[in-house]
Design an enzyme around this catalytic site. Structure first.
Site, PDB file in Angstrom:
ATOM      1  CE  LYS A 243     -34.722  42.108  12.051  1.00 49.66           C
ATOM      2  NZ  LYS A 243     -34.992  42.698  10.712  1.00 49.66           N
TER       3      LYS A 243
ATOM      4  CE1 TYR B  78     -37.334  47.177  12.693  1.00 48.61           C
ATOM      5  CE2 TYR B  78     -38.842  45.469  13.423  1.00 48.61           C
ATOM      6  CZ  TYR B  78     -37.584  45.867  13.004  1.00 48.61           C
ATOM      7  OH  TYR B  78     -36.577  44.929  12.889  1.00 48.61           O
TER       8      TYR B  78
ATOM      9  CG  PHE C 226     -41.040  47.121   4.248  1.00 43.72           C
ATOM     10  CD1 PHE C 226     -40.662  47.060   5.582  1.00 43.72           C
ATOM     11  CD2 PHE C 226     -40.515  48.139   3.446  1.00 43.72           C
ATOM     12  CE1 PHE C 226     -39.774  47.993   6.118  1.00 43.72           C
ATOM     13  CE2 PHE C 226     -39.625  49.081   3.978  1.00 43.72           C
ATOM     14  CZ  PHE C 226     -39.253  49.002   5.317  1.00 43.72           C
TER      15      PHE C 226
ATOM     16  NE  ARG D 253     -27.392  49.688  10.757  1.00 41.55           N
ATOM     17  CZ  ARG D 253     -28.653  49.566  10.329  1.00 41.55           C
ATOM     18  NH1 ARG D 253     -29.595  49.122  11.147  1.00 41.55           N
ATOM     19  NH2 ARG D 253     -28.985  49.886   9.106  1.00 41.55           N
TER      20      ARG D 253
ATOM     21  CB  THR E 257     -31.326  46.849   5.064  1.00 37.37           C
ATOM     22  OG1 THR E 257     -30.951  47.902   5.967  1.00 37.37           O
ATOM     23  CG2 THR E 257     -32.769  46.454   5.315  1.00 37.37           C
TER      24      THR E 257
ATOM     25  NE  ARG F  42     -29.624  42.392   8.762  1.00 36.83           N
ATOM     26  CZ  ARG F  42     -30.025  43.641   8.971  1.00 36.83           C
ATOM     27  NH1 ARG F  42     -29.482  44.634   8.281  1.00 36.83           N
ATOM     28  NH2 ARG F  42     -30.964  43.908   9.852  1.00 36.83           N
TER      29      ARG F  42
ATOM     30  CG  ASN G 239     -33.077  41.450   7.799  1.00 35.19           C
ATOM     31  OD1 ASN G 239     -33.817  41.185   8.739  1.00 35.19           O
ATOM     32  ND2 ASN G 239     -32.890  42.689   7.362  1.00 35.19           N
TER      33      ASN G 239
ATOM     34  CG  HIS H 107     -32.931  45.606  15.319  1.00 36.72           C
ATOM     35  ND1 HIS H 107     -33.374  46.582  14.456  1.00 36.72           N
ATOM     36  CD2 HIS H 107     -32.557  46.243  16.464  1.00 36.72           C
ATOM     37  CE1 HIS H 107     -33.288  47.764  15.069  1.00 36.72           C
ATOM     38  NE2 HIS H 107     -32.789  47.583  16.286  1.00 36.72           N
TER      39      HIS H 107
ATOM     40  CD  GLU I 146     -33.527  50.380  18.178  1.00 37.21           C
ATOM     41  OE1 GLU I 146     -33.882  50.819  17.062  1.00 37.21           O
ATOM     42  OE2 GLU I 146     -32.510  49.675  18.334  1.00 37.21           O
TER      43      GLU I 146
END
Ligand code: UDP
Ligand code: MG
Length: 162
Positions: free
Chosen positions: A20, A60, A68, A96, A102, A113, A123, A126, A137
């Site tokens: 990100k 998203y 949010f 993941r 998250t 993270r 964070n 992705h 995606e």
């Protein structure tokens, strides 16, 4: 054998991993790439780009109703992102796990993270949450397609039993 049958026969998956804007700005691109490389996953695509608002809203789309969401889109528009496709056995779920939770504060040390960030809205990375969303995606971020190649056989045998 073609790469498609190679991937499906060994139960290989592809996942979309994206650094990100905060991760790019903080110089964590190499660190994140290194973890996937070290683990044994195979890089199929890599790009730095500044996405449009529409592109991010599509990425998203499932979160559109969340309170949010506007802040998330604003955060994701704050600079370029680095998107990549990594492939290998169980790449989606393992990707993941490598990311952590998250919420960075709930992420174990040793995860991306858990090692590099503190707040959910910053964070740094992705990762696709299912094989189905990974493929969606990958199509969204790499409409031109991604690489499709088989790694050296002896390298593959150092990582996979067969
Ligand atoms: N997010 C947020 N606040 C929340 C939940 C999520 O700002 O309460 C952001 C966060 O950056 C997260 C992204 O929205 O990574 C997408 O949310 P998702 O539930 O898909 O989490 P992820 O799959 O990234 O772990
Ligand atoms: Mg998600």
């Amino acid at each position: 054998v073609s790469s498609v049958s190679f991937f499906t026969s060994l139960n290989m998956e592809r996942t979309y991993i994206m650094v990100k804007p905060d991760g790019v700005e903080r110089g964590l691109v190499g660190e994140i790439i290194k973890r996937f490389e070290n683990r044994g996953y195979q890089l199929l695509a890599l790009q730095l780009l500044t996405p449009t608002k529409e592109h991010l809203e599509q990425h998203y789309a499932d979160l559109k109703a969340k309170p949010f969401f506007p802040g998330l889109i604003q955060y994701m528009l704050s600079g370029p992102v680095v998107g990549m496709v990594w492939a290998g056995k169980d790449a989606v779920k393992t990707g993941r796990k490598m990311l952590g939770e998250t919420n960075p504060l709930a992420s174990a040390p040793g995860t991306i993270r858990g090692d590099y960030c503190i707040e959910v809205g910053r964070n740094i990375c992705h990762g696709s949450d299912s094989v189905e969303s990974a493929e969606k995606e990958i199509a969204l971020w790499f409409p031109q397609g991604v690489a499709d190649y088989q790694r050296n056989k002896s390298l593959t045998q150092l990582i996979y039993e067969n």
